[in-house]
Design a protein around this motif. Structure first.
Motif, short mmCIF file in Angstrom:
data_model
loop_
_atom_site.label_atom_id
_atom_site.label_comp_id
_atom_site.label_asym_id
_atom_site.label_seq_id
_atom_site.Cartn_x
_atom_site.Cartn_y
_atom_site.Cartn_z
N GLU A 297 0.82 -1.20 -0.06
CA GLU A 297 -0.22 -0.05 0.06
C GLU A 297 0.81 1.32 -0.10
O GLU A 297 0.25 2.35 -0.41
N THR A 298 1.87 1.10 0.35
CA THR A 298 3.22 2.61 0.64
C THR A 298 4.18 2.34 -0.35
O THR A 298 4.74 3.62 -0.54
N GLY B 112 6.47 3.24 -3.20
CA GLY B 112 6.51 4.61 -4.19
C GLY B 112 5.67 5.59 -3.64
O GLY B 112 5.26 6.32 -4.54
N LYS B 113 5.14 5.69 -2.55
CA LYS B 113 4.16 6.75 -2.19
C LYS B 113 4.86 7.72 -1.40
O LYS B 113 5.44 7.35 -0.21
N SER B 114 5.19 9.15 -1.87
CA SER B 114 6.17 9.86 -1.16
C SER B 114 5.51 10.49 0.34
O SER B 114 6.38 10.54 1.22
N ASP B 115 4.37 10.31 0.44
CA ASP B 115 3.54 10.70 1.59
C ASP B 115 3.41 9.62 2.69
O ASP B 115 3.47 9.76 3.81
N ASN B 116 3.97 8.43 2.41
CA ASN B 116 4.20 7.39 3.18
C ASN B 116 5.47 6.73 3.34
O ASN B 116 5.60 5.66 3.67
N ILE B 117 6.50 7.47 2.82
CA ILE B 117 7.91 6.69 2.76
C ILE B 117 8.31 6.32 4.21
O ILE B 117 9.06 5.27 4.21
N THR C 276 8.53 -5.45 -4.81
CA THR C 276 8.10 -4.23 -5.64
C THR C 276 8.38 -4.15 -7.07
O THR C 276 8.02 -3.49 -7.87
#
Length: 207
Positions: free
Chosen positions: A68-69, A71-76, A160
């Motif tokens: 879910e996280t 590659g997601k910059s807000d969940n690094i 990933t």
């Protein structure tokens, strides 16, 4: 994400080591295991629990959180701590006292088809471990129907990239510096020669 033999991992507790802290001596000292497991690994578990408390990730497995996280910059930060928790769980299983033993026939054949020989496979793993600039991991993976060696930086995981990990070598400095200082090559060679858990790789392969 395909995670191999490890069961869906809860982030709520630090998994037990599969052997005593001194079981990998003299290649990896009890002191190194103590710092690595009790400080670094535990730190990722504790950080992750704090980061996900009260969020939609709180009751997810590590694999689901990573999926879910990634590659997601807000969940690094969540990804990094989940992935490092998972990576360490996998690393401890990739080692065993008196490792480097005879391979299961199916794994042996797969290695020979993919690399030519076990020695060639080990050379590629050592090369990947040495070529990883800074912190990271060297992995034996299944990619489609072939085995490959890949390296990842920091907390990154092969899943990933749609690859199935079979075993890994940790080349973050905290994995070897107390015992080997800057001699990463000596650590990697000793692990591959005497500690690497080919049975774990075979189980992940499905042998």
């Amino acid at each position: 994400m395909s995670n191999g033999i490890l069961k869906s991992e809860s982030l709520q507790v630090l998994p037990f080591l599969p052997y005593a802290e001194n079981a990998l001596e003299p290649v990896i000292s009890a002191k190194t295991i103590g710092f690595h497991y009790d400080k670094h690994h535990k730190g990722y578990v504790d950080n992750l629990k704090k980061l996900v408390a009260g969020t939609r990730f709180a009751d997810m497995t590590l694999e689901k959180i990573m999926s879910e996280t990634a590659g997601k910059s807000d969940n690094i930060a969540i990804f990094n701590n989940a992935a490092q928790t998972w990576n360490h769980n996998f690393y401890w299983q990739s080692l065993r006292p008196s490792g480097g033993a005879e391979l299961a026939a199916v794994l042996q054949k797969k290695i020979e088809v993919s690399f030519g020989s076990l020695d060639a496979c080990k050379k590629e793993l050592a090369a990947a471990a040495m070529a990883q600039f800074g912190s990271g991991w060297a992995w034996l993976v299944m990619d489609s129907d072939m085995l490959k060696v890949v390296k990842t930086a920091n907390a990154e995981v092969p899943m990933t990239m749609s690859m199935k990990p079979l075993l890994t070598i940790d080349v973050w400095e905290h994995a070897y510096y107390l015992d080997y200082q800057n001699r990463r090559a000596d650590y990697v060679k000793a692990v591959l020669d005497t500690l690497i858990n080919w049975e774990f790789a075979a189980e992940n392969l499905g042998c």
